[in-house]
Scaffold this active site. Sequence first.
Site, PDB file in Angstrom:
ATOM      1  N   THR A   7       0.837  -1.186   0.000  1.00  0.00           N
ATOM      2  CA  THR A   7       0.000   0.000   0.000  1.00  0.00           C
ATOM      3  C   THR A   7       0.880   1.248   0.000  1.00  0.00           C
ATOM      4  O   THR A   7       2.072   1.174   0.284  1.00  0.00           O
ATOM      5  CB  THR A   7      -0.951  -0.003   1.223  1.00  0.00           C
ATOM      6  OG1 THR A   7      -1.897   1.046   1.075  1.00  0.00           O
ATOM      7  CG2 THR A   7      -0.196   0.150   2.524  1.00  0.00           C
ATOM      8  N   ILE A  42      -2.540   7.182   6.985  1.00  0.00           N
ATOM      9  CA  ILE A  42      -3.661   6.761   6.141  1.00  0.00           C
ATOM     10  C   ILE A  42      -3.122   6.289   4.785  1.00  0.00           C
ATOM     11  O   ILE A  42      -2.239   6.928   4.204  1.00  0.00           O
ATOM     12  CB  ILE A  42      -4.659   7.929   5.947  1.00  0.00           C
ATOM     13  CG1 ILE A  42      -5.125   8.468   7.311  1.00  0.00           C
ATOM     14  CG2 ILE A  42      -5.830   7.510   5.074  1.00  0.00           C
ATOM     15  CD1 ILE A  42      -5.845   7.465   8.182  1.00  0.00           C
ATOM     16  N   HIS A  43      -3.693   5.192   4.289  1.00  0.00           N
ATOM     17  CA  HIS A  43      -3.187   4.609   3.038  1.00  0.00           C
ATOM     18  C   HIS A  43      -4.306   4.125   2.142  1.00  0.00           C
ATOM     19  O   HIS A  43      -5.439   3.938   2.580  1.00  0.00           O
ATOM     20  CB  HIS A  43      -2.233   3.443   3.356  1.00  0.00           C
ATOM     21  CG  HIS A  43      -2.901   2.322   4.102  1.00  0.00           C
ATOM     22  ND1 HIS A  43      -3.451   1.243   3.475  1.00  0.00           N
ATOM     23  CD2 HIS A  43      -3.098   2.126   5.430  1.00  0.00           C
ATOM     24  CE1 HIS A  43      -3.959   0.414   4.379  1.00  0.00           C
ATOM     25  NE2 HIS A  43      -3.764   0.939   5.579  1.00  0.00           N
ATOM     26  N   ARG A  44      -3.944   3.942   0.858  1.00  0.00           N
ATOM     27  CA  ARG A  44      -4.839   3.288  -0.089  1.00  0.00           C
ATOM     28  C   ARG A  44      -4.867   1.822   0.287  1.00  0.00           C
ATOM     29  O   ARG A  44      -3.815   1.195   0.402  1.00  0.00           O
ATOM     30  CB  ARG A  44      -4.294   3.407  -1.512  1.00  0.00           C
ATOM     31  CG  ARG A  44      -4.560   4.718  -2.132  1.00  0.00           C
ATOM     32  CD  ARG A  44      -4.162   4.691  -3.603  1.00  0.00           C
ATOM     33  NE  ARG A  44      -3.722   6.030  -3.926  1.00  0.00           N
ATOM     34  CZ  ARG A  44      -2.470   6.402  -4.130  1.00  0.00           C
ATOM     35  NH1 ARG A  44      -1.487   5.524  -4.087  1.00  0.00           N
ATOM     36  NH2 ARG A  44      -2.183   7.642  -4.395  1.00  0.00           N
ATOM     37  N   GLY A  82      -7.538  -2.129   6.929  1.00  0.00           N
ATOM     38  CA  GLY A  82      -6.254  -1.489   6.648  1.00  0.00           C
ATOM     39  C   GLY A  82      -5.597  -1.007   7.925  1.00  0.00           C
ATOM     40  O   GLY A  82      -4.743  -0.133   7.915  1.00  0.00           O
TER      41      GLY A  82
END
Length: 120
Positions: A7, A42-44, A82
């Site tokens: 990610t 925060i990530h995809r 996630g």
Amino acid sequence: MQTIYQTTFTRVGDYARESLADHMLITFREGAPEDIEAYCFIHRHGDMQGELRAGETLTLANAVFPITAVGEVATSNLRELGHITIRFDGAARAEYPGTIHVAGPTPTDIPVGSVLAILS
């Protein structure tokens, strides 16, 4: 090496970098609740291609960390939300169910655009 998860970080919560001083990093996928987002990187959200296990390798912002312990719900938390907490302490047993422990120095910063990958 096979990629279990990968990610890219898209945002850093207002208080997220403070966790690095405590030798940990908290992740959450995009769309996290606002009160949680402030404390997370925060990530995809990526797809999981297996289970997280001690002995695998975590790469983070071009640094390599051996995984020393994996909490019992870390895989499902990462797969569904996630969300994981990474502890940079090399512990042989997971402190909390959603924690991954790695060996190596705590990063001083994780900039937006950094990649997190877990490899077997």
